[in-house]
Design a protein around this motif. Structure first.
Motif, PDB file in Angstrom:
ATOM      1  N   PRO A 341      34.963  34.319  38.754  1.00  0.00           N
ATOM      2  CA  PRO A 341      36.110  35.224  38.889  1.00  0.00           C
ATOM      3  C   PRO A 341      35.606  36.672  39.008  1.00  0.00           C
ATOM      4  CG  PRO A 341      36.433  33.658  37.090  1.00  0.00           C
ATOM      5  CD  PRO A 341      35.010  33.512  37.526  1.00  0.00           C
ATOM      6  N   PRO A 342      36.245  37.507  39.827  1.00  0.00           N
ATOM      7  CA  PRO A 342      37.487  37.255  40.585  1.00  0.00           C
ATOM      8  C   PRO A 342      37.265  36.637  41.964  1.00  0.00           C
ATOM      9  CG  PRO A 342      36.879  39.550  40.789  1.00  0.00           C
ATOM     10  CD  PRO A 342      35.842  38.936  39.890  1.00  0.00           C
ATOM     11  N   MET A 343      35.975  36.453  42.383  1.00  0.00           N
ATOM     12  CA  MET A 343      35.734  35.856  43.700  1.00  0.00           C
ATOM     13  C   MET A 343      36.359  34.469  43.805  1.00  0.00           C
ATOM     14  SD  MET A 343      33.205  38.075  42.887  1.00  0.00           S
ATOM     15  CE  MET A 343      31.783  37.211  42.242  1.00  0.00           C
ATOM     16  N   LYS A 344      36.293  33.705  42.719  1.00  0.00           N
ATOM     17  CA  LYS A 344      36.856  32.361  42.714  1.00  0.00           C
ATOM     18  C   LYS A 344      38.359  32.400  42.954  1.00  0.00           C
ATOM     19  CE  LYS A 344      37.119  28.268  39.743  1.00  0.00           C
ATOM     20  NZ  LYS A 344      36.688  27.693  38.438  1.00  0.00           N
ATOM     21  N   MET A 437      36.483  51.391  47.530  1.00  0.00           N
ATOM     22  CA  MET A 437      35.369  50.557  47.980  1.00  0.00           C
ATOM     23  C   MET A 437      35.107  49.415  47.002  1.00  0.00           C
ATOM     24  SD  MET A 437      34.328  51.579  50.892  1.00  0.00           S
ATOM     25  CE  MET A 437      32.776  50.713  50.962  1.00  0.00           C
ATOM     26  N   LEU A 438      35.173  49.739  45.704  1.00  0.00           N
ATOM     27  CA  LEU A 438      34.938  48.710  44.683  1.00  0.00           C
ATOM     28  C   LEU A 438      36.010  47.624  44.724  1.00  0.00           C
ATOM     29  CD1 LEU A 438      33.843  50.907  41.636  1.00  0.00           C
ATOM     30  CD2 LEU A 438      32.407  49.408  43.025  1.00  0.00           C
ATOM     31  N   LEU A 439      37.248  48.011  45.041  1.00  0.00           N
ATOM     32  CA  LEU A 439      38.322  47.041  45.117  1.00  0.00           C
ATOM     33  C   LEU A 439      38.129  46.072  46.287  1.00  0.00           C
ATOM     34  CD1 LEU A 439      41.424  49.293  44.312  1.00  0.00           C
ATOM     35  CD2 LEU A 439      40.336  47.616  42.820  1.00  0.00           C
ATOM     36  N   LEU A 444      34.328  40.789  49.888  1.00  0.00           N
ATOM     37  CA  LEU A 444      33.054  40.612  50.596  1.00  0.00           C
ATOM     38  C   LEU A 444      32.184  39.564  49.897  1.00  0.00           C
ATOM     39  CD1 LEU A 444      32.159  44.321  51.459  1.00  0.00           C
ATOM     40  CD2 LEU A 444      33.033  42.574  52.999  1.00  0.00           C
ATOM     41  N   PHE A 445      32.148  39.605  48.571  1.00  0.00           N
ATOM     42  CA  PHE A 445      31.352  38.630  47.829  1.00  0.00           C
ATOM     43  C   PHE A 445      31.996  37.237  47.846  1.00  0.00           C
ATOM     44  CE2 PHE A 445      29.589  42.458  45.568  1.00  0.00           C
ATOM     45  CZ  PHE A 445      28.303  42.288  46.033  1.00  0.00           C
TER      46      PHE A 445
END
Length: 601
Positions: A341-344, A437-439, A444-445
């Motif tokens: 998380p949060p990519m998942k 950018m961080l958001l 991207l990941f």
């Protein structure tokens, strides 16, 4: 006996010998004279049958005695003729064998290997199953016994039963059921009337699997193969995927399921109740190019479940597809690694639904990736605009910031304090350009996890890439470059060049100087080495994303007037002359002063 008599006897003997040598009939081959037992019995020559088969009977008796000693009450199943039975539906073709009453071979009908051959998920050469029972103090593998097969249908379901009748009321059964359009094979183990011969201990189930090489990139396959499991207490877990060392774990708690997970395919066994405990192991032989990894699963099956008719299990042999795994068992879909998380969450609730939606209307996955980039960039455009606007403000302030640095060049803390005062006066936050950018970074990941695991891309071509699920090699090198590989991926080169172009474009409005500016150009080169062996779909996505971002910034630049920004900042200075510092700024200044005092000490 005189000389004439002796001479006559010798001549007679010679004549007899010559007769038998030249004129006697030759004996026919034994095979032509032998008749089977039935024929001989019908002719009433029982004695000759006994005489002829006495050696065989002796051998059979010895074998029976040996089987009785080795298998005990199960000796009836010690010998037989091996027979395979095939059941199939639209998705899988499964071969079962009466020797052991177990799975012998599994073919996934809608898939092929990278080399175009039938995709055999397991077979007798690469897999071995055993099931040990404690038969009066000795370990007996009941998967070594021969069973009598029977086949029937229940609606759309094919049922195969392997039965070993030991005595009235005493039997061992293996029952398999395969329904329509499913990758799940139901398996029931029934042992009846044998309590006096089997200790009330756990049955030991062992599954040795030598994972076959199915894909182009063996290293990527090894990095995505492991054994996962689910316990009733702690939920989902697994052995390390990327490890090339021996990975081993003993689980001393009830286990719901175990899965031997490859990059694109999964073989697993799920218990209706649970397995008591287990031991899992994976290993890699780098020299064996035909094998991805070797996996071993050892599970304890509760005898009481089997005795009471609750020895129900389900095999899963199928693709590592999120939509299918979701219906197999609790958390079974976690065999598809979508990242932390949060990519998942992004992959599960945004990327996968979007990918599926576009797949309903577009058949070319390269075009789907392009449309995905456009839609995602459109949704994130407000953040991109804010980020660029913040960089433009910093560019306008750059002369004043440089002046502060020069004035307090010997006191870095003082320079930072003065810069913070300037930011407060003009109403600009130095972090406002970083936050947008961080958001965007989790998305991207998320792609970094999504594309290597997406089975939909397997075998799909686009432009020069013959398979979007692996690297697009336009040149094979006669040597291997450390951390790069022995091939050149064109999409990765295009991604690297576009990233450098995008970085240069950002530098035109950025205030970053010194080593950080150089490092920003070094990052694309680092990623070129990292992504060279990753799927072409991933590098193509990043390449298209860079192009769209570059065009997006060119468009935003037309609507951002630096002179207007300068006027607004000057007006903010007048408004904020007597404005009190925020609590955050106060704490930041206090931290700077404390750091300065500590440095002086």
């Amino acid at each position: 006996m005189d000389r004439n008599q002796a001479t006559g006897l010798i001549l007679i003997a010679l004549m007899v010998m010559l007769y038998f040598y030249f004129f006697a009939p030759k004996p026919e081959p034994v095979e032509e004279h032998q008749k089977d037992t039935t024929e001989l019995v019908e002719e009433g020559t029982v004695e000759s049958v006994i005489d002829q088969y006495t050696p065989a009977v002796a051998e059979d008796s010895a074998q029976q005695a040996f089987n009785q000693q080795k298998y005990g009450v199960f000796a009836k199943g010690a010998s037989g003729k091996k027979e395979d039975i095939t059941i199939e539906n639209e998705l899988v073709k499964i071969s079962l064998t009466n020797k052991g009453g177990k799975v012998n071979k599994v073919e996934l009908k809608n898939f092929t290997t990278y080399y175009g051959e039938p995709l055999i998920l397991l077979d007798g050469e690469s897999n071995n199953f055993s099931l040990l029972v404690n038969n009066i103090g000795r370990q007996l593998n009941i998967y070594d016994l021969y069973y009598t097969p029977a086949q029937r249908t229940e609606g759309d379901t094919t049922v195969i039963t392997f039965n070993l009748d030991i005595a009235p009321g005493q039997s061992v059964k293996h029952i398999y059921k395969l329904g329509k359009e499913t990758y799940q094979l139901s398996y029931q183990l029934k042992i009846e009337g044998l309590d006096q011969y089997i200790s009330k201990e756990n049955l030991i189930y062992t599954w040795d699997d030598r994972l076959k090489t199915q894909e182009k990139d063996l290293t990527m396959s090894r990095n995505n193969s492991t054994i996962n499991y689910y316990t009733l207490r702690d939920g989902f877990d697994g052995l390390a995927e990327r490890s090339t060392d021996v990975e081993e774990e003993t689980i001393e708690e009830p286990i719901k399921w175990v899965a031997i997970k490859q990059r694109f395919f999964v073989s697993g066994i799920i218990a209706q109740n649970s397995f008591n405990k287990g031991r899992l192991k994976t290993s890699v032989d780098p020299a064996d190019l035909s094998t991805v990894k070797t996996a071993q699963v050892v599970l304890s099956l509760p005898y009481e479940d089997i005795k009471s008719g609750k020895g129900n299990y389900t095999y899963y042999f199928g693709p590592n597809d999120y939509h299918i795994l979701n219906d197999v068992a609790d958390d079974f879909e976690n065999n598809l690694d979508l990242g932390w998380p949060p990519m998942k969450w992004i992959n599960r609730w945004v990327i996968i639904p979007l990918f599926d939606l576009l797949g309903n209307f577009i058949s070319n996955y390269g075009i789907i990736i392009i449309v995905m980039v456009l839609l995602i960039k459109l949704v994130l455009s407000p953040l991109s605009y804010k980020s660029y606007l913040s960089m433009a403000k910093m560019k306008v302030l750059k002369p004043e910031l440089d002046e502060i640095k020069e004035k307090h060049s010997e006191d870095l803390t003082k320079a930072q304090q003065e810069q913070m005062k300037l930011y407060q006066k003009v109403g600009v936050s130095p972090l406002s350009g970083c936050i947008p950018m961080l958001l965007q970074m989790p998305i991207l990941f998320a792609m970094f996890y999504f594309f290597p695991q997406s089975i939909e891309l397997r075998g799909e071509s686009f432009l020069w890439a013959e398979d979007l699920s692996t690297y697009d090699s336009i040149l094979n090198l006669p040597f291997t470059i450390p951390f790069y590989g022995d091939h050149v991926s064109l999409f990765v080169l295009l991604m690297t060049l576009s990233t450098i172009l995008y970085t240069w474009s950002n530098q035109q409005v950025s205030t970053v100087q010194g080593p950080m500016k150089t490092f920003s150009y070094l990052m694309p080169v680092i990623f070129m080495f990292v992504l060279n062996s990753y799927p072409a779909a991933l590098s193509f996505y990043y390449f298209v994303s860079n192009l769209v971002t570059f065009g997006q910034q060119a468009l935003i630049r037309r609507f951002v007037d630096e002179e207007k920004i300068r006027v607004i900042l000057e007006e903010n200075k007048k408004k904020n002359v007597n404005k009190k510092k925020s609590k955050f700024q106060q704490r930041l200044e206090e931290a700077m002063k404390a750091s300065q005092a500590k440095g002086k000490k």
